[in-house]
Design a protein around this motif. Structure first.
Motif, PDB file in Angstrom:
ATOM      1  N   THR A  76       1.043  -1.253   0.034  1.00  0.00           N
ATOM      2  CA  THR A  76       0.114  -0.176  -0.209  1.00  0.00           C
ATOM      3  C   THR A  76       1.079   1.640  -0.085  1.00  0.00           C
ATOM      4  OG1 THR A  76      -1.702  -1.193   1.541  1.00  0.00           O
ATOM      5  CG2 THR A  76      -1.943   1.574   0.962  1.00  0.00           C
ATOM      6  N   ALA A  78       2.100   4.603   1.833  1.00  0.00           N
ATOM      7  CA  ALA A  78       2.229   4.487   2.685  1.00  0.00           C
ATOM      8  C   ALA A  78       2.678   6.869   3.476  1.00  0.00           C
ATOM      9  CB  ALA A  78       2.387   4.188   4.111  1.00  0.00           C
ATOM     10  N   ARG A  96      -2.771  -2.073  11.869  1.00  0.00           N
ATOM     11  CA  ARG A  96      -2.065  -2.367  12.090  1.00  0.00           C
ATOM     12  C   ARG A  96      -0.984  -2.724  10.462  1.00  0.00           C
ATOM     13  NH1 ARG A  96      -0.416  -6.096  17.109  1.00  0.00           N
ATOM     14  NH2 ARG A  96       0.821  -4.326  17.269  1.00  0.00           N
ATOM     15  N   SER A  97       0.274  -2.267  10.334  1.00  0.00           N
ATOM     16  CA  SER A  97       0.844  -2.725   9.359  1.00  0.00           C
ATOM     17  C   SER A  97       2.242  -3.490   9.763  1.00  0.00           C
ATOM     18  CB  SER A  97       1.548  -1.805   8.670  1.00  0.00           C
ATOM     19  OG  SER A  97       1.960  -1.333   7.043  1.00  0.00           O
ATOM     20  N   THR A  99       6.303  -3.619   8.780  1.00  0.00           N
ATOM     21  CA  THR A  99       7.157  -2.597   8.049  1.00  0.00           C
ATOM     22  C   THR A  99       8.516  -3.422   8.485  1.00  0.00           C
ATOM     23  OG1 THR A  99       7.811  -1.521   9.769  1.00  0.00           O
ATOM     24  CG2 THR A  99       5.353  -0.592   7.917  1.00  0.00           C
ATOM     25  N   ALA A 127      -2.280   4.229   3.530  1.00  0.00           N
ATOM     26  CA  ALA A 127      -1.956   3.860   5.296  1.00  0.00           C
ATOM     27  C   ALA A 127      -1.092   5.279   5.407  1.00  0.00           C
ATOM     28  CB  ALA A 127      -0.509   2.285   5.129  1.00  0.00           C
ATOM     29  N   LEU A 129       1.597   5.808   9.041  1.00  0.00           N
ATOM     30  CA  LEU A 129       2.263   5.613   9.809  1.00  0.00           C
ATOM     31  C   LEU A 129       3.081   6.412  10.373  1.00  0.00           C
ATOM     32  CD1 LEU A 129       3.306   2.682   7.595  1.00  0.00           C
ATOM     33  CD2 LEU A 129       1.695   2.377   9.285  1.00  0.00           C
TER      34      LEU A 129
END
Length: 159
Positions: A76, A78, A96-97, A99, A127, A129
């Motif tokens: 995605t 971000a 929640r991602s 990384t 997203a 972050l």
């Protein structure tokens, strides 16, 4: 009586001018190195790999000039939280991602995206972050394009 400046003051002034010139030259050189390098014609857009080893694609988010890091490993697109707040993006839902630095909490938002070369996405879901250093252009956008990477170039075929 002569009102000439002491020779040490003259010498110090000359050295300060030289050092200022060197400093300004280094800043100009760094700016040139970090600038996105791309060429565009009617059939394709080519990005040259930057000094940091990444491809950088200039564009706009919600009308604000932004340079994206092209990340074919990101699912995605971000954005750093600070940029999202600056753009006035509103959280749609928490997420929640995973990384490279581990799992982080963030939120989803929508934003209009325009890339150099005439590519755009309206109300793109991104997203947001907290610890991200730069905006990442992910496969949600790149997957719609026909592109290839070869010898330090990222080439996108324009339709």
């Amino acid at each position: 009586m002569s009102k000439e400046l002491p020779s040490t003051f003259k010498l110090l002034t000359v050295w300060l001018l030289i050092l200022t010139g060197v400093f300004l030259a280094v800043l100009a050189w760094q700016h040139q190195r970090e600038r996105p390098r791309f060429t565009l014609n009617e059939r394709e857009l080519r990005l040259q790999r930057g000094a940091d080893g990444h491809f950088h694609w200039p564009g706009h988010l919600a009308g604000q000039a932004t340079v994206f890091l092209v990340d074919t490993g990101a699912t995605t697109t971000a954005l750093p939280r600070a940029l999202a707040e600056q753009l006035g993006l509103h959280p749609l839902e928490r997420l929640r991602s995973s990384t490279a630095g581990g799992v982080v909490d963030g939120y989803a938002a929508e934003v209009d995206l325009r890339l150099e070369g005439g590519l755009h996405a309206e109300r793109l879901r991104v997203a947001v972050l907290p610890s991200l250093d730069a905006p990442l252009l992910g496969m949600d956008v790149l997957g719609r394009l026909k592109f290839r990477q070869h010898d330090g170039e990222f080439t996108v075929e324009l339709q």
